[in-house]
Design a protein around this motif. Structure first.
Motif, short mmCIF file in Angstrom:
data_model
loop_
_atom_site.label_atom_id
_atom_site.label_comp_id
_atom_site.label_asym_id
_atom_site.label_seq_id
_atom_site.Cartn_x
_atom_site.Cartn_y
_atom_site.Cartn_z
N ALA A 1 0.80 -1.22 0.00
CA ALA A 1 0.00 0.00 0.00
C ALA A 1 0.84 1.27 0.00
N LEU A 2 2.06 1.22 0.55
CA LEU A 2 2.83 2.45 0.76
C LEU A 2 4.09 2.58 -0.08
N LEU A 3 4.51 1.50 -0.73
CA LEU A 3 5.81 1.50 -1.41
C LEU A 3 5.91 2.58 -2.48
N TYR A 4 4.81 2.73 -3.24
CA TYR A 4 4.87 3.66 -4.36
C TYR A 4 3.50 4.30 -4.52
N ASN A 5 3.31 5.13 -5.56
CA ASN A 5 2.01 5.80 -5.73
C ASN A 5 1.06 5.03 -6.63
N ASN A 6 1.42 3.80 -6.98
CA ASN A 6 0.56 2.97 -7.82
C ASN A 6 -0.62 2.42 -7.03
N PRO A 7 -1.65 1.85 -7.70
CA PRO A 7 -2.84 1.37 -6.98
C PRO A 7 -2.57 0.13 -6.14
N PHE A 8 -3.42 -0.04 -5.13
CA PHE A 8 -3.42 -1.25 -4.30
C PHE A 8 -4.86 -1.75 -4.23
N MET A 9 -5.01 -3.07 -4.27
CA MET A 9 -6.34 -3.67 -4.23
C MET A 9 -6.41 -4.70 -3.12
N LEU A 10 -7.54 -4.73 -2.40
CA LEU A 10 -7.77 -5.82 -1.46
C LEU A 10 -9.11 -6.47 -1.77
N TYR A 11 -9.28 -7.70 -1.32
CA TYR A 11 -10.47 -8.50 -1.62
C TYR A 11 -11.33 -8.54 -0.37
N ALA A 12 -12.62 -8.24 -0.53
CA ALA A 12 -13.53 -8.18 0.61
C ALA A 12 -13.43 -9.44 1.47
N GLY A 13 -13.23 -9.23 2.74
CA GLY A 13 -13.02 -10.32 3.69
C GLY A 13 -11.58 -10.41 4.13
N GLN A 14 -10.68 -9.91 3.30
CA GLN A 14 -9.25 -9.90 3.62
C GLN A 14 -9.00 -9.14 4.92
N GLU A 15 -9.75 -8.04 5.09
CA GLU A 15 -9.53 -7.19 6.27
C GLU A 15 -10.04 -7.83 7.56
N PHE A 16 -10.78 -8.93 7.43
CA PHE A 16 -11.23 -9.68 8.61
C PHE A 16 -10.47 -10.99 8.78
N GLY A 17 -9.53 -11.26 7.88
CA GLY A 17 -8.76 -12.50 7.96
C GLY A 17 -9.53 -13.71 7.46
N GLU A 18 -10.39 -13.50 6.46
CA GLU A 18 -11.14 -14.61 5.86
C GLU A 18 -10.17 -15.71 5.42
N ARG A 19 -10.49 -16.96 5.79
CA ARG A 19 -9.55 -18.06 5.55
C ARG A 19 -9.85 -18.84 4.26
N GLY A 20 -11.05 -18.75 3.74
CA GLY A 20 -11.36 -19.46 2.51
C GLY A 20 -11.29 -20.96 2.64
#
Length: 560
Positions: free
Chosen positions: A379-398
Motif C-alpha cells: 500500500a505504501l511503497l509507491y504511488n501505484n494502486p493497491f487492491m484488497l479483496y472483501a473479507g481480507q480485512e477480517f482475515g477470511e480463511r477461505g
C-alpha cells in the motif's frame, strides 16, 4: 493537481451481502440465498469508504451462465452440463448488456437496481469498476437485452469456416462438441453443439478436457491461430468482434461506470486494445482500464495500448507471498520493483483477489497477521494502486468446501454461499472476534495512510535495503525499509516479517539526504499506526534504532 492514490476494494457481489447462513454444500439459490445489490445501502457504503478505499470493483454483475431457472422472466435457461457450480462462473457471460438476475430484488428491474447502486456508490464518494470479459463467452451466449440494431455474437457467422475474419467465434466444421469427459446434465440428456466452437482457453479442437475452460467459447479478434502451423493476423478491415466489444464498453461507460477490470486481457491482441481504448477514452477521458496480464514481457506492449494499470502478479505478489511464508528474503522486494521501474506507477499491487489463495488459508500463511507487513509494503511503497479483496480485512480463511469450488483456500466464485467473515463484518458485527476487529482496524489505518498522506500518493521513494544488508543490527531476510517524501513531510517505513518483536538499526545513506533534500538533525517522529512520538537522530550513514513488533511495522512521519 493533487494525485489521488487508487485503493480498490474488490467485492464478489453475489456473496458479499448474503443475509442467509445455511451454507449447504452444492446448495441451490433457494437453499443458500444470495447477496443483492440493495444490500449496499448508504450505511454499508459509508463503512466501505471509511475503510480507506477509493474504488469498489463489483465483481460478477453482468449476466452469466447459471443453473438457476429464470425463464419466467424471459431469460433463457443454460444447459447445466456447461455451467460450473450451481451459481456459475461470472466469467462465462451470457449477455453483455444485462445484469445478473441473482443480484436483483425485482428481476424485471435489475438494470434499474444496478443504476441505483451506481448512484449510491458515487454519492458515498466511491468510484465503480466492473468486469469486462473480452476473450470468451458462455457456450450458450444469447443476449435478450441488447439494444435495437445490435446483432448477437455468432448471429452472422459462417459456421462452415474454422476461421473467418468477421466471424465472432472459431469453429470445428462438420464436428460435434465432444469433450474428453461426460457432459450429462442433471436429469437431462447430454449437451450438444454442432458445429463445435473453440474453447475459451485457446483450445481450437472439439474435445476440451475437464481442466479446460470448457464452459466458454473463444472470441475471434481476427487472429487465425491455426494458419499452416503458425498465426496470421487479419485486422484490416476492422473485425466485427472489435466493433461489438467497443459498443459494449460504451454502453457501460454511458451508465457512469468509472473503470473496467479486463479479464485475461493478454489473450486479446494489443492492437484491439489500442484501437478500442483510444475510442472509449475520447468519449470518457477519465475512465480507467485495468488489465489482467501475467506475462511481464507483454507489460509495456499492453500499457502502450492504453491500459492504465496491469496486475503485478508474477513479480510483486508472488514475491510477497514467498516472504510471508519465509521462503524468500524481504530484500527480494527491491528486485521486484526494479524489474518494472520504468512502469511501476502502472502496476497494480494486491495480496488477494478472487483467483488467489486467501492469505489466512492453511495453504498460504494460516494467520492473517503474518501478511500485515506485506500489506504495508503493497500500500505504501509507491504511488501505484493497491487492491484488497472483501473479507481480507477480517482475515477470511477461505477454508470452506462450498461445492464446485471445493476446499482450496479460496472463496468460491461458482457456488451460492455465505462468507463467514463478511457476514460477521457487515450483517452481524456482534459476532466479530476481537482478532477480526483488530485486523480490520489495522487495514483501515494502513489504507487511510495510503489515501491521505501526500508522501504516499505522489511523493518520492527511496529504497534503503542496499545500505542495510544482513548484519547484527538489521535482518534483511525479515525486515524491509524505505523512505517516502513530499514537500517537507517524510515517512520512514520499516516492516517486520518475523514472528518476534525486534530492535533494529536502519542506516540512511548520505545519498538519501541529498536526493530527498533532508537536513541531518534530530526530528520528532510520529508513528502513524499508533500515534506514539519518538525522537529520531537523523545522521548520514548511521543507524536509526527502531523497535518493531512481530508481524508489524513502524510508519514514522516527520518534517524536514
Amino acid at each position: 493537481m493533487k494525485h489521488h492514490k487508487i485503493l480498490i476494494y474488490q467485492i464478489f457481489t453475489r456473496l458479499f451481502g448474503n443475509r442467509s447462513y445455511n451454507c449447504v454444500e452444492n446448495g441451490t439459490l433457494a437453499e443458500n440465498g444470495c447477496g443483492k445489490m440493495s444490500f449496499f445501502d448508504d450505511s454499508v457504503l459509508r463503512r466501505i469508504k471509511k475503510l480507506g478505499v477509493t474504488h469498489v470493483w463489483y465483481t460478477g454483475v453482468i449476466r452469466h451462465a447459471s443453473k438457476t431457472d429464470y425463464s419466467a422472466f424471459g431469460i433463457p435457461c443454460q444447459h447445466p452440463a456447461i455451467v460450473k457450480g450451481r451459481a456459475g462462473s461470472p466469467y462465462a457471460i451470457v449477455d453483455y448488456y444485462d445484469i445478473d438476475p441473482d443480484l436483483a430484488d425485482d428481476v424485471d428491474r435489475r438494470m434499474e437496481e444496478f443504476e441505483a447502486l451506481l448512484q449510491r456508490s458515487h454519492k458515498a464518494g466511491l468510484k465503480v469498476i466492473i468486469d469486462f470479459v473480452p476473450n470468451h463467452v458462455a457456450r450458450q451466449y444469447k443476449s435478450v437485452k441488447k439494444p435495437d440494431g445490435v446483432k448477437d455474437f455468432g448471429e452472422t457467422d459462417d459456421v462452415n469456416k474454422g476461421f473467418y475474419p468477421d466471424n465472432n467465434f472459431y469453429y470445428c466444421p462438420n464436428e460435434s462438441f465432444a469433450p474428453y469427459f461426460d457432459l450429462k446434465g442433471e436429469a437431462d440428456d447430454s449437451y450438444s453443439e454442432y458445429p463445435a466452437k473453440a474453447t475459451g482457453n485457446d483450445h481450437f479442437d472439439n474435445h476440451p478436457g475437464i481442466n479446460d475452460w470448457y464452459e466458454t467459447v473463444k472470441l475471434n479478434y481476427g487472429i487465425d491461430y491455426c494458419d499452416a502451423g503458425g498465426r496470421s493476423y487479419h485486422f484490416a478491415p476492422v473485425p466485427d468482434t472489435w466493433h461489438k466489444m467497443r459498443d459494449i464498453l460504451s454502453f457501460w461507460a454511458a451508465k457512469g461506470v468509472d473503470g473496467f477490470r479486463c479479464d485475461m486481457a493478454e489473450m486479446v491482441p494489443s492492437e484491439f486494445w489500442y484501437w478500442c481504448i483510444g475510442k472509449i477514452k475520447t468519449d470518457y477521458p477519465d475512465i480507467v482500464f485495468i488489465g489482467e496480464v501475467y506475462n511481464p514481457s507483454l507489460y509495456r506492449s499492453y500499457l502502450g495500448s492504453g491500459f492504465d494499470y496491469l496486475y503485478d502478479k508474477v513479480g510483486m505478489y508472488d514475491c510477497l507471498c514467498r516472504v510471508i511464508r519465509g521462503e524468500s528474503a524481504a530484500s527480494d522486494i527491491t528486485y521486484q520493483w526494479q524489474a518494472v521501474d520504468d512502469i511501476k506507477e502502472h502496476m497494480l499491487y494486491f495480496l488477494e483477489n478472487h483467483d488467489e489463495l486467501r492469505l489466512a488459508s492453511d495453504f498460504l500463511s494460516g494467520n492473517a497477521y503474518k501478511a500485515l507487513p506485506a500489506v504495508v509494503v503493497s500500500a505504501l511503497l509507491y504511488n501505484n494502486p493497491f487492491m484488497l479483496y472483501a473479507g481480507q480485512e477480517f482475515g477470511e480463511r477461505g477454508m470452506d468446501k462450498e461445492g464446485f469450488s471445493g476446499l482450496d483456500g479460496r472463496t468460491t466464485i461458482f457456488d451460492y454461499w455465505t462468507v463467514a467473515s463478511l457476514y460477521n463484518g457487515y450483517v452481524n458485527r456482534r459476532k466479530l472476534t476481537s482478532d477480526e476487529k483488530c485486523l480490520e482496524k489495522a487495514y483501515s489505518a494502513i489504507l487511510n495512510i495510503a489515501k491521505n498522506e501526500k508522501a504516499v500518493s505522489e511523493g518520492m521513494f527511496f529504497d534503503l535495503m542496499y545500505v542495510n544488508p544482513k548484519s547484527d543490527i538489521f535482518d534483511s531476510h525479515r525486515q524491509y525499509a524505505f523512505l517516502r517524501k513530499a514537500d517537507n513531510e517524510v515517512l520512514l517505513v520499516v516492516v517486520n516479517f518475523s514472528d518476534s518483536d525486534v530492535t533494529c538499526g536502519v542506516n540512511i545513506p548520505r545519498h538519501a539526504f541529498d536526493y530527498m533534500q533532508m537536513a541531518e538533525k534530530s526530528v520528532n517522529a510520529t508513528d502513524l499506526l499508533t500515534g506514539n512520538t519518538v525522537m529520531l537522530p537523523l545522521k548520514a550513514d548511521s543507524a536509526v534504532e527502531l523497535n518493531i513488533p512481530a508481524y508489524g511495522a513502524r510508519i514514522y512521519k516527520f518534517l524536514v
